[in-house]
Design a protein around this motif. Structure first.
Motif, short mmCIF file in Angstrom:
data_model
loop_
_atom_site.label_atom_id
_atom_site.label_comp_id
_atom_site.label_asym_id
_atom_site.label_seq_id
_atom_site.Cartn_x
_atom_site.Cartn_y
_atom_site.Cartn_z
N SER A 34 0.84 -1.21 0.00
CA SER A 34 0.00 0.00 0.00
C SER A 34 0.87 1.26 0.00
O SER A 34 0.54 2.25 -0.65
N GLU A 50 1.22 -0.52 10.71
CA GLU A 50 2.15 -1.56 11.13
C GLU A 50 1.43 -2.89 11.33
O GLU A 50 2.05 -3.92 11.46
N LYS A 147 11.98 -1.77 1.14
CA LYS A 147 12.58 -1.45 2.45
C LYS A 147 14.11 -1.51 2.42
O LYS A 147 14.74 -1.91 3.40
N ASP A 149 15.95 0.87 2.64
CA ASP A 149 16.48 1.85 3.61
C ASP A 149 16.95 1.16 4.89
O ASP A 149 17.68 1.74 5.68
N SER A 177 12.76 1.77 -1.80
CA SER A 177 12.23 2.11 -0.48
C SER A 177 10.96 2.91 -0.73
O SER A 177 11.03 4.10 -1.04
P1 GDP Z 1 1.17 -3.87 3.05
O1 GDP Z 1 0.49 -4.68 4.11
O2 GDP Z 1 2.05 -4.72 2.20
O3 GDP Z 1 0.24 -3.03 2.26
O4 GDP Z 1 2.17 -2.89 3.84
P2 GDP Z 1 1.97 -1.35 4.23
O5 GDP Z 1 2.15 -0.49 3.04
O6 GDP Z 1 0.72 -1.20 5.03
O7 GDP Z 1 3.27 -1.14 5.16
C1 GDP Z 1 3.48 -1.94 6.30
C2 GDP Z 1 4.49 -1.26 7.18
O8 GDP Z 1 5.77 -1.21 6.52
C3 GDP Z 1 4.14 0.19 7.53
O9 GDP Z 1 4.50 0.44 8.87
C4 GDP Z 1 4.99 1.00 6.56
O10 GDP Z 1 5.33 2.29 7.03
C5 GDP Z 1 6.25 0.12 6.46
N1 GDP Z 1 6.98 0.32 5.18
C6 GDP Z 1 6.48 0.33 3.93
N2 GDP Z 1 7.46 0.57 3.02
C7 GDP Z 1 8.61 0.69 3.72
C8 GDP Z 1 9.98 0.96 3.34
O11 GDP Z 1 10.36 1.14 2.19
N3 GDP Z 1 10.90 0.99 4.38
C9 GDP Z 1 10.55 0.81 5.68
N4 GDP Z 1 11.49 0.86 6.60
N5 GDP Z 1 9.27 0.57 6.06
C10 GDP Z 1 8.32 0.52 5.10
#
Ligand code: GDP
Ligand code: MG
Length: 340
Positions: A34, A50, A147, A149, A177
């Motif tokens: 997302s 999260e 991720k 980063d 990222s």
């Molecule tokens: P989804 O369940 O795959 O849609 O994941 P989300 O987009 O809801 O992200 C899940 C968690 O991972 C959130 O807390 C985001 O802030 C974190 N997140 C997403 N992309 C990155 C990234 O590139 N780096 C880091 N460190 N955290 C990320």
């Protein structure tokens, strides 16, 4: 030397090649699907948290891009619920929705992540490998390693990407990222050139096919996810009772459903303080997206067992495998559009 042209070029513009197609963003919960959709659109359309299983339904984001070769590409990006083990009727519907999206898509963005505590030698993560193996052999798959980063030493990506290329043939592997909006453009470029040549289906201002009331419900749930822990986020859903345009604004009345009275107490908080905060922040988020003032009224209700009650799930709008196109053909709705 003198060239003779039948018609001066200025008067005969080259017909631009246009591409259009669906792009399913798939992967385990929490890998950042997302976040990636939002970064691509430069709008916080999808809710992010999260908590795993934040995204429960497919969400379309429409993106128009001029590719480096001059092609005009329309990417119909579909954010999907994460593929996961889960036993409730809701979980099964979420998995079905994600699987159908990847099977029907022109291009699949398979998302994986760098683990939080990265070891020296990074290898493809087993459950992600299993997901990749489930994709059709002839599917066009772009692998996004998100991720990055988290890595101090980016050379660790070499072994990880090397490992992935042994799992299957990808159209491209892109380290990203999504959080820092780093490496998103190369994904769009790679995906755009894989789409079939076709006329565009949406206007340049179209953002999604979901109506504003859908986002109102999502943004209220997002605020619950930010503040509630353990089983509460999973036990929560939001329905919109009233969405009325008046003058220059909208009046919204929404119900937050939970499964038990104890959860209701948590969400209401001391003298209603928690619910008030949820309402204030959700209201801002809705107003930002739809671009008009919003009045939001919230109620909390105990609706036992809603996650396993098929007719309640229907009522709450959790489609049983309804495809994007079924939905588009359903009752007329006013889609959310970009506003300046
Ligand atoms: P989804 O369940 O795959 O849609 O994941 P989300 O987009 O809801 O992200 C899940 C968690 O991972 C959130 O807390 C985001 O802030 C974190 N997140 C997403 N992309 C990155 C990234 O590139 N780096 C880091 N460190 N955290 C990320
Ligand atoms: Mg998500």
């Amino acid at each position: 030397m003198c060239y003779v042209r039948a018609v001066p070029t200025a008067k005969r513009p080259e017909a631009k090649v246009t591409r259009s197609g669906t792009v399913a963003i798939v992967g385990r919960p929490n890998v950042g699907k997302s976040t990636l959709l939002n970064a691509a659109l430069a709008v916080d359309l999808a809710i992010v948290s999260e908590t795993p299983q934040t995204t429960r339904e497919n969400l379309l984001g429409v993106l128009h891009r001029t590719l480096s070769d001059g092609t005009l590409a329309e990417l119909l990006l579909l954010d999907t619920p994460g593929l996961h083990e889960g036993k409730t009727t809701l979980n099964k519907r979420m998995n079905r929705v994600a699987k159908q999206a990847s099977a029907a898509a022109d291009v699949v963005i398979m998302t994986t992540e760098v683990p939080k505590e990265a070891r020296r030698e990074l290898l493809p993560y087993g459950p992600d490998v299993a997901l990749v193996r489930q994709l059709a052999q002839d599917a066009k798959v772009v692998l996004v390693v998100n991720k990055i980063d988290r890595l101090k030493d980016k050379t660790q990506l070499f072994t990880l990407i090397g490992g992935w290329t042994k799992v299957r043939e990808f159209e491209a592997v892109v380290p990203t990222s999504a959080l820092k909006k780093d490496g998103v453009e190369p994904i769009l470029e790679e995906v755009g050139r894989l789409l079939p040549e076709a006329a565009h289906q949406h206007g340049v201002d179209d953002l999604t096919d979901r109506p504003s009331r859908f986002f109102a419900a999502q943004f209220v749930r997002e605020q619950v996810l930010k503040r509630a822990w353990e089983e509460v986020p999973h036990a929560t859903t939001v329905s919109i009772e009233e969405f009325e345009e008046h003058g220059k604004g909208v009046r919204i009345s929404a119900t937050v459903h939970v499964e038990r009275d104890g959860q209701k107490k948590i969400l209401i908080g001391e003298k209603g303080s928690m619910l008030k905060q949820i309402g204030t922040d959700a209201r801002k988020r809705i107003a930002d997206l739809i671009g008009v003032p919003v009045h939001l009224e919230l109620f909390v209700r105990t609706t036992p067992g809603w996650r396993d009650n098929a007719s309640l799930l229907d009522e709450l709008g959790y489609a049983e495998g309804a495809s994007l196109h079924d939905r588009a053909a359903a009752a007329p709705r006013k889609p959310a559009r970009k506003h300046k």
